[in-house]
Design an enzyme around this catalytic site. Structure first.
Site, PDB file in Angstrom:
ATOM      1  N   ARG A 158       5.363  22.889  35.343  1.00 40.79           N
ATOM      2  CA  ARG A 158       5.275  23.260  34.028  1.00 40.79           C
ATOM      3  C   ARG A 158       5.124  24.449  33.733  1.00 40.79           C
ATOM      4  O   ARG A 158       5.568  24.605  32.203  1.00 40.79           O
ATOM      5  CB  ARG A 158       3.990  22.748  33.743  1.00 40.79           C
ATOM      6  CG  ARG A 158       3.332  22.324  32.017  1.00 40.79           C
ATOM      7  CD  ARG A 158       2.401  21.519  32.462  1.00 40.79           C
ATOM      8  NE  ARG A 158       2.024  20.785  30.652  1.00 40.79           N
ATOM      9  CZ  ARG A 158       1.205  21.293  30.263  1.00 40.79           C
ATOM     10  NH1 ARG A 158       0.016  22.644  30.350  1.00 40.79           N
ATOM     11  NH2 ARG A 158       0.896  21.541  28.253  1.00 40.79           N
ATOM     12  N   ILE A 211       3.137  23.878  23.186  1.00 36.66           N
ATOM     13  CA  ILE A 211       3.580  22.178  24.533  1.00 36.66           C
ATOM     14  C   ILE A 211       3.075  21.473  24.522  1.00 36.66           C
ATOM     15  O   ILE A 211       0.914  22.157  24.369  1.00 36.66           O
ATOM     16  CB  ILE A 211       4.157  23.318  25.916  1.00 36.66           C
ATOM     17  CG1 ILE A 211       4.608  22.187  26.794  1.00 36.66           C
ATOM     18  CG2 ILE A 211       2.748  24.660  26.050  1.00 36.66           C
ATOM     19  CD1 ILE A 211       5.410  23.118  28.407  1.00 36.66           C
ATOM     20  N   SER A 212       2.745  20.121  24.603  1.00 33.78           N
ATOM     21  CA  SER A 212       1.486  19.662  24.302  1.00 33.78           C
ATOM     22  C   SER A 212       0.656  19.457  24.973  1.00 33.78           C
ATOM     23  O   SER A 212       1.013  19.699  26.455  1.00 33.78           O
ATOM     24  CB  SER A 212       2.141  18.276  24.135  1.00 33.78           C
ATOM     25  OG  SER A 212       2.585  18.048  22.994  1.00 33.78           O
ATOM     26  N   GLN A 213      -0.716  18.978  25.541  1.00 32.59           N
ATOM     27  CA  GLN A 213      -0.644  18.595  26.844  1.00 32.59           C
ATOM     28  C   GLN A 213      -0.580  17.472  26.873  1.00 32.59           C
ATOM     29  O   GLN A 213       0.283  16.439  27.150  1.00 32.59           O
ATOM     30  CB  GLN A 213      -2.746  18.348  26.199  1.00 32.59           C
ATOM     31  CG  GLN A 213      -3.350  16.848  25.639  1.00 32.59           C
ATOM     32  CD  GLN A 213      -4.693  16.170  25.362  1.00 32.59           C
ATOM     33  OE1 GLN A 213      -5.099  16.504  26.229  1.00 32.59           O
ATOM     34  NE2 GLN A 213      -5.251  16.459  24.478  1.00 32.59           N
TER      35      GLN A 213
END
Ligand code: SAH
Length: 223
Positions: A39, A65-67
Site C-alpha cells: 500500500r 486513498i480509502s482506509q
C-alpha cells in the site's frame, strides 16, 4: 513484484489482523491480497510510515486513498471468482485497482484527474501488473468500449447509481458504490436482474464526490 526488500511486511500483517480480519472480512483470497499489495507504494513517500494505519490518506487534488478496511469490504462485496471483467471508477492512487487486478482477469479503471491516473499507471507498471487498462475521463458515463462488465466498483459517491453504469453492467452483474451526499452516504451493492437494479445496503461510509455528468456537478465539488 520487485525483489527489493520490503520493510513493510510486518506492518501489513498487523493491518490485516487488526483492521481487516478482526472487523469481519472473511474471504481468504481477499485477505491474502491485502498481505501482498504494498500500500505504501501508492502514496507519497512522506506518508509511508502511516501507510498501514486505519485511516484514509491524502493523494493530490484533494482526493484520498480509502482506509484499508473499506477497500477490503468493497472488494469482498464485489464477489470476484477470478475471471470477471471489472470496471472501476475513481482510480485515485491505483491501490484498489491493484487489489482487484490480483483477484480477477481484467480491470478497466477510469479517473478524471490526469495526474492521478498517470501516477497510478506508473506505480502499477512498476509492480508488474499487466491486466489493467487505465482511462482518463468522466467515469460517471462508464467506459462503453469494453462493456458489458461482470462487476463495477465506484470509489466516489453519487446521489444515485449512474444510468450508464447500469446499462454497462451484465445481467446478474454486481455494482458496489457509496450513494448519498457530502452529509451522509451508504455503501450499497446493486444486483442487476432483468435490467432492473436491486439495492442492498451495507451501512454508513464517507467518500469524496463523483464529479461528472451522472454524479455531482463540478461547482458542488467542495460543498
Ligand atoms: N480507489 C482509490 C480512491 C479514490 S478516491 C484508491 O484506492 O486510491 C476517488 C477518486 O475518484 C478520486 O481520485 C477522484 O478524482 C475520482 N473521481 C471523482 N469523480 C470521478 C469521475 N466522474 N470519473 C472518474 N473518476 C472520478
Amino acid at each position: 513484484m520487485s525483489a527489493e526488500f520490503d520493510l513493510y511486511i510486518a506492518s501489513r500483517e498487523k493491518m490485516v489482523r487488526e483492521q481487516i480480519v478482526s472487523r469481519g472480512i472473511k474471504n481468504q483470497q481477499v485477505i491474502n491480497v491485502f498481505r501482498k499489495v504494498p500500500r505504501h507504494k501508492f502514496i507519497d513517500q512522506q506518508y509511508w510510515k502511516e501507510a498501514y494505519s486505519n485511516y484514509p490518506l491524502p493523494l493530490t487534488h484533494g482526493q484520498t486513498i480509502s482506509q484499508p478496511y473499506i477497500v477490503a469490504l468493497m472488494t469482498e462485496l464485489l464477489e470476484l471468482y477470478d475471471d470477471e471483467k471489472v470496471l472501476e471508477i475513481g482510480t485515485g492512487s491505483g491501490y484498489q485497482t491493484a487489489i482487484l487486478a490480483e483477484l480477477t482477469k481484467t480491470v478497466y479503471t477510469v479517473e478524471r484527474w490526469p495526474e492521478l491516473s498517470q501516477a497510478a499507471q506508473q506505480t502499477l507498471q512498476e509492480l508488474g501488473y499487466k491486466n489493467i487498462q487505465l482511462q482518463i475521463g468522466d467515469g460517471s458515463t462508464g467506459w462503453q468500449e469494453h462493456a458489458p462488465y461482470d462487476r463495477i466498483m465506484v470509489t466516489a459517491s453519487a446521489p444515485n447509481i449512474p444510468q450508464p453504469l447500469i446499462d454497462q453492467l451484465k445481467e446478474n452483474g454486481k455494482i458496489v458504490m457509496p450513494l448519498g451526499s457530502n452529509f451522509g452516504q451508504d455503501l450499497v451493492v446493486g444486483e442487476k436482474h432483468k435490467g432492473e437494479i436491486k439495492i442492498f445496503n451495507y451501512g454508513k461510509c464517507v467518500f469524496v464526490p463523483l464529479i461528472g455528468d451522472f454524479g455531482w456537478a463540478k461547482e458542488k465539488e467542495s460543498a
